[in-house]
Design a protein around this motif. Sequence first.
Motif, PDB file in Angstrom:
ATOM      1  N   TYR A  13       0.771  -1.201  -0.066  1.00 17.58           N
ATOM      2  CA  TYR A  13      -0.011   0.035  -0.036  1.00 17.58           C
ATOM      3  C   TYR A  13       0.801   1.204   0.008  1.00 17.58           C
ATOM      4  CZ  TYR A  13      -3.821  -3.320   0.917  1.00 17.58           C
ATOM      5  OH  TYR A  13      -4.712  -4.211   0.768  1.00 17.58           O
ATOM      6  N   GLU A  14       1.962   1.301   0.570  1.00 17.02           N
ATOM      7  CA  GLU A  14       2.911   2.337   0.740  1.00 17.02           C
ATOM      8  C   GLU A  14       3.332   2.347  -0.845  1.00 17.02           C
ATOM      9  OE1 GLU A  14       5.175   5.412   2.112  1.00 17.02           O
ATOM     10  OE2 GLU A  14       3.776   4.408   2.876  1.00 17.02           O
ATOM     11  N   MET A  15       3.689   1.616  -1.601  1.00 15.87           N
ATOM     12  CA  MET A  15       4.182   1.560  -3.054  1.00 15.87           C
ATOM     13  C   MET A  15       2.866   2.443  -3.683  1.00 15.87           C
ATOM     14  SD  MET A  15       5.318  -1.155  -5.683  1.00 15.87           S
ATOM     15  CE  MET A  15       3.850  -1.707  -6.098  1.00 15.87           C
ATOM     16  N   MET A  16       1.763   1.902  -3.628  1.00 15.18           N
ATOM     17  CA  MET A  16       0.588   2.614  -4.328  1.00 15.18           C
ATOM     18  C   MET A  16       0.629   3.842  -3.753  1.00 15.18           C
ATOM     19  SD  MET A  16      -2.158  -0.441  -3.955  1.00 15.18           S
ATOM     20  CE  MET A  16      -2.097  -2.185  -4.487  1.00 15.18           C
ATOM     21  N   ALA A  17       0.417   4.518  -2.528  1.00 18.65           N
ATOM     22  CA  ALA A  17       0.291   5.605  -2.100  1.00 18.65           C
ATOM     23  C   ALA A  17       1.376   6.627  -2.444  1.00 18.65           C
ATOM     24  CB  ALA A  17       0.042   5.663  -0.507  1.00 18.65           C
ATOM     25  N   CYS A  18       2.482   5.973  -2.794  1.00 21.11           N
ATOM     26  CA  CYS A  18       3.641   6.945  -3.321  1.00 21.11           C
ATOM     27  C   CYS A  18       3.588   7.014  -4.804  1.00 21.11           C
ATOM     28  CB  CYS A  18       5.027   6.396  -2.866  1.00 21.11           C
ATOM     29  SG  CYS A  18       5.137   6.530  -1.119  1.00 21.11           S
ATOM     30  N   GLY A  19       2.624   6.532  -5.239  1.00 24.33           N
ATOM     31  CA  GLY A  19       2.445   6.511  -6.873  1.00 24.33           C
ATOM     32  C   GLY A  19       3.539   5.854  -7.712  1.00 24.33           C
ATOM     33  N   GLU A  20       4.035   4.581  -7.017  1.00 24.41           N
ATOM     34  CA  GLU A  20       4.788   3.903  -7.938  1.00 24.41           C
ATOM     35  C   GLU A  20       4.157   2.570  -8.283  1.00 24.41           C
ATOM     36  OE1 GLU A  20       8.117   4.397  -8.280  1.00 24.41           O
ATOM     37  OE2 GLU A  20       7.790   6.399  -7.248  1.00 24.41           O
ATOM     38  N   GLY A  68       2.507   0.182 -14.397  1.00 21.73           N
ATOM     39  CA  GLY A  68       2.574  -1.115 -14.851  1.00 21.73           C
ATOM     40  C   GLY A  68       1.402  -2.011 -14.183  1.00 21.73           C
ATOM     41  N   VAL A  69       0.965  -1.511 -13.090  1.00 25.32           N
ATOM     42  CA  VAL A  69      -0.044  -2.354 -12.352  1.00 25.32           C
ATOM     43  C   VAL A  69      -1.359  -2.173 -13.035  1.00 25.32           C
ATOM     44  CG1 VAL A  69      -1.004  -3.198 -10.244  1.00 25.32           C
ATOM     45  CG2 VAL A  69       1.276  -2.254 -10.316  1.00 25.32           C
ATOM     46  N   PHE A  70      -1.978  -3.259 -13.572  1.00 24.22           N
ATOM     47  CA  PHE A  70      -3.327  -3.121 -14.192  1.00 24.22           C
ATOM     48  C   PHE A  70      -4.437  -2.691 -13.126  1.00 24.22           C
ATOM     49  CE2 PHE A  70      -7.015  -5.452 -16.289  1.00 24.22           C
ATOM     50  CZ  PHE A  70      -6.893  -4.538 -17.161  1.00 24.22           C
ATOM     51  N   HIS A  71      -5.154  -1.744 -13.894  1.00 28.52           N
ATOM     52  CA  HIS A  71      -5.987  -1.082 -13.102  1.00 28.52           C
ATOM     53  C   HIS A  71      -5.694   0.134 -12.235  1.00 28.52           C
ATOM     54  CE1 HIS A  71      -8.557  -4.547 -13.931  1.00 28.52           C
ATOM     55  NE2 HIS A  71      -8.126  -5.310 -13.043  1.00 28.52           N
ATOM     56  N   ILE A  72      -4.620   0.232 -11.796  1.00 24.86           N
ATOM     57  CA  ILE A  72      -4.360   1.477 -11.106  1.00 24.86           C
ATOM     58  C   ILE A  72      -3.179   2.401 -11.331  1.00 24.86           C
ATOM     59  CG2 ILE A  72      -5.300   0.395  -8.751  1.00 24.86           C
ATOM     60  CD1 ILE A  72      -2.643  -0.264  -7.969  1.00 24.86           C
ATOM     61  N   GLU A  73      -2.619   2.140 -12.780  1.00 20.96           N
ATOM     62  CA  GLU A  73      -1.553   2.798 -13.026  1.00 20.96           C
ATOM     63  C   GLU A  73      -1.573   4.022 -13.829  1.00 20.96           C
ATOM     64  OE1 GLU A  73       0.920   1.380 -16.129  1.00 20.96           O
ATOM     65  OE2 GLU A  73      -0.549   0.153 -17.078  1.00 20.96           O
ATOM     66  N   ASN A  94      -3.292   9.326  -8.792  1.00 25.09           N
ATOM     67  CA  ASN A  94      -3.426  10.582  -8.013  1.00 25.09           C
ATOM     68  C   ASN A  94      -4.330  10.320  -6.959  1.00 25.09           C
ATOM     69  OD1 ASN A  94      -1.728  12.209  -9.527  1.00 25.09           O
ATOM     70  ND2 ASN A  94      -3.251  12.724 -10.909  1.00 25.09           N
ATOM     71  N   LEU A  95      -5.511   9.593  -7.070  1.00 26.97           N
ATOM     72  CA  LEU A  95      -6.431   9.241  -6.251  1.00 26.97           C
ATOM     73  C   LEU A  95      -5.951   8.337  -5.077  1.00 26.97           C
ATOM     74  CD1 LEU A  95      -9.404   9.434  -5.198  1.00 26.97           C
ATOM     75  CD2 LEU A  95      -9.975   7.652  -6.748  1.00 26.97           C
ATOM     76  N   LEU A  96      -5.151   7.449  -5.388  1.00 29.08           N
ATOM     77  CA  LEU A  96      -4.459   6.667  -4.262  1.00 29.08           C
ATOM     78  C   LEU A  96      -3.425   7.269  -3.542  1.00 29.08           C
ATOM     79  CD1 LEU A  96      -3.505   3.517  -6.702  1.00 29.08           C
ATOM     80  CD2 LEU A  96      -4.958   3.523  -4.782  1.00 29.08           C
ATOM     81  N   LYS A  97      -2.916   8.532  -4.104  1.00 22.40           N
ATOM     82  CA  LYS A  97      -1.919   9.247  -3.105  1.00 22.40           C
ATOM     83  C   LYS A  97      -2.686  10.287  -2.535  1.00 22.40           C
ATOM     84  CE  LYS A  97       1.492  11.165  -5.717  1.00 22.40           C
ATOM     85  NZ  LYS A  97       2.460  11.885  -6.993  1.00 22.40           N
TER      86      LYS A  97
END
Length: 219
Positions: free
Chosen positions: A8-15, A18-23, A29-32
Amino acid sequence: DYYDAEIYEMMACGEARGVFHIESPAMTNLLKMCRCADIDCLVGVVSVIRPGAANEDKKTLFSRRYLGLEKPTYVHPDLEPVLNDCFGLMVYEEHILLVAHHWAGMDLGRADLLRRILIKKLKGRDLEELEEEFRACAEEKDRDESSIEAVWKLLGGFSGYMFNKAHGAAYAVEAFQGAYLKKHYPGYFLTAVLQSGRGFYSAIVYMLEMLRRGYRFEL
């Protein structure tokens, strides 16, 4: 383990590139903005961004309420049991059924017809008849006129393409699994993205990320 804080930290940092659905930029921006930290939030995030759910700035409201920066609000107190999973916001298709059936007392079959009309953004006689039925059923449950008007307006503002919760959950699980692979096996993961040719961005974007991570390409 869907409670892996590193993912989740990786997602929240915008990293999550390449990940399907959330890239996509919008998802990143929404995950961040939410600082997404659990699977329930991820299910909500991949759903609230859809056109029907995203009406009236719900993305910002969802993130603020998830983070505890703003308290959930409900048009009527009796809506809390059916909308508390998304902090008082209508995000999933099921919310139409729950509001129409549990709050107004509509038959589930008719409530489902209302759902279908709203997600297709259809207007006309069918919607007018369902509105009349909604109001009549709500009056039978002793709902006052101002509450009926407010809840109908809430339903009317939730129209267009949206996810049911199971659909959102399936997307979230797949996104988490992809993020897990990227976190722990970045070289293999990004290579697979390049080979598939199905990423959101052009190949050069993923190649540059691999170079940044220390990987090299052989001619």
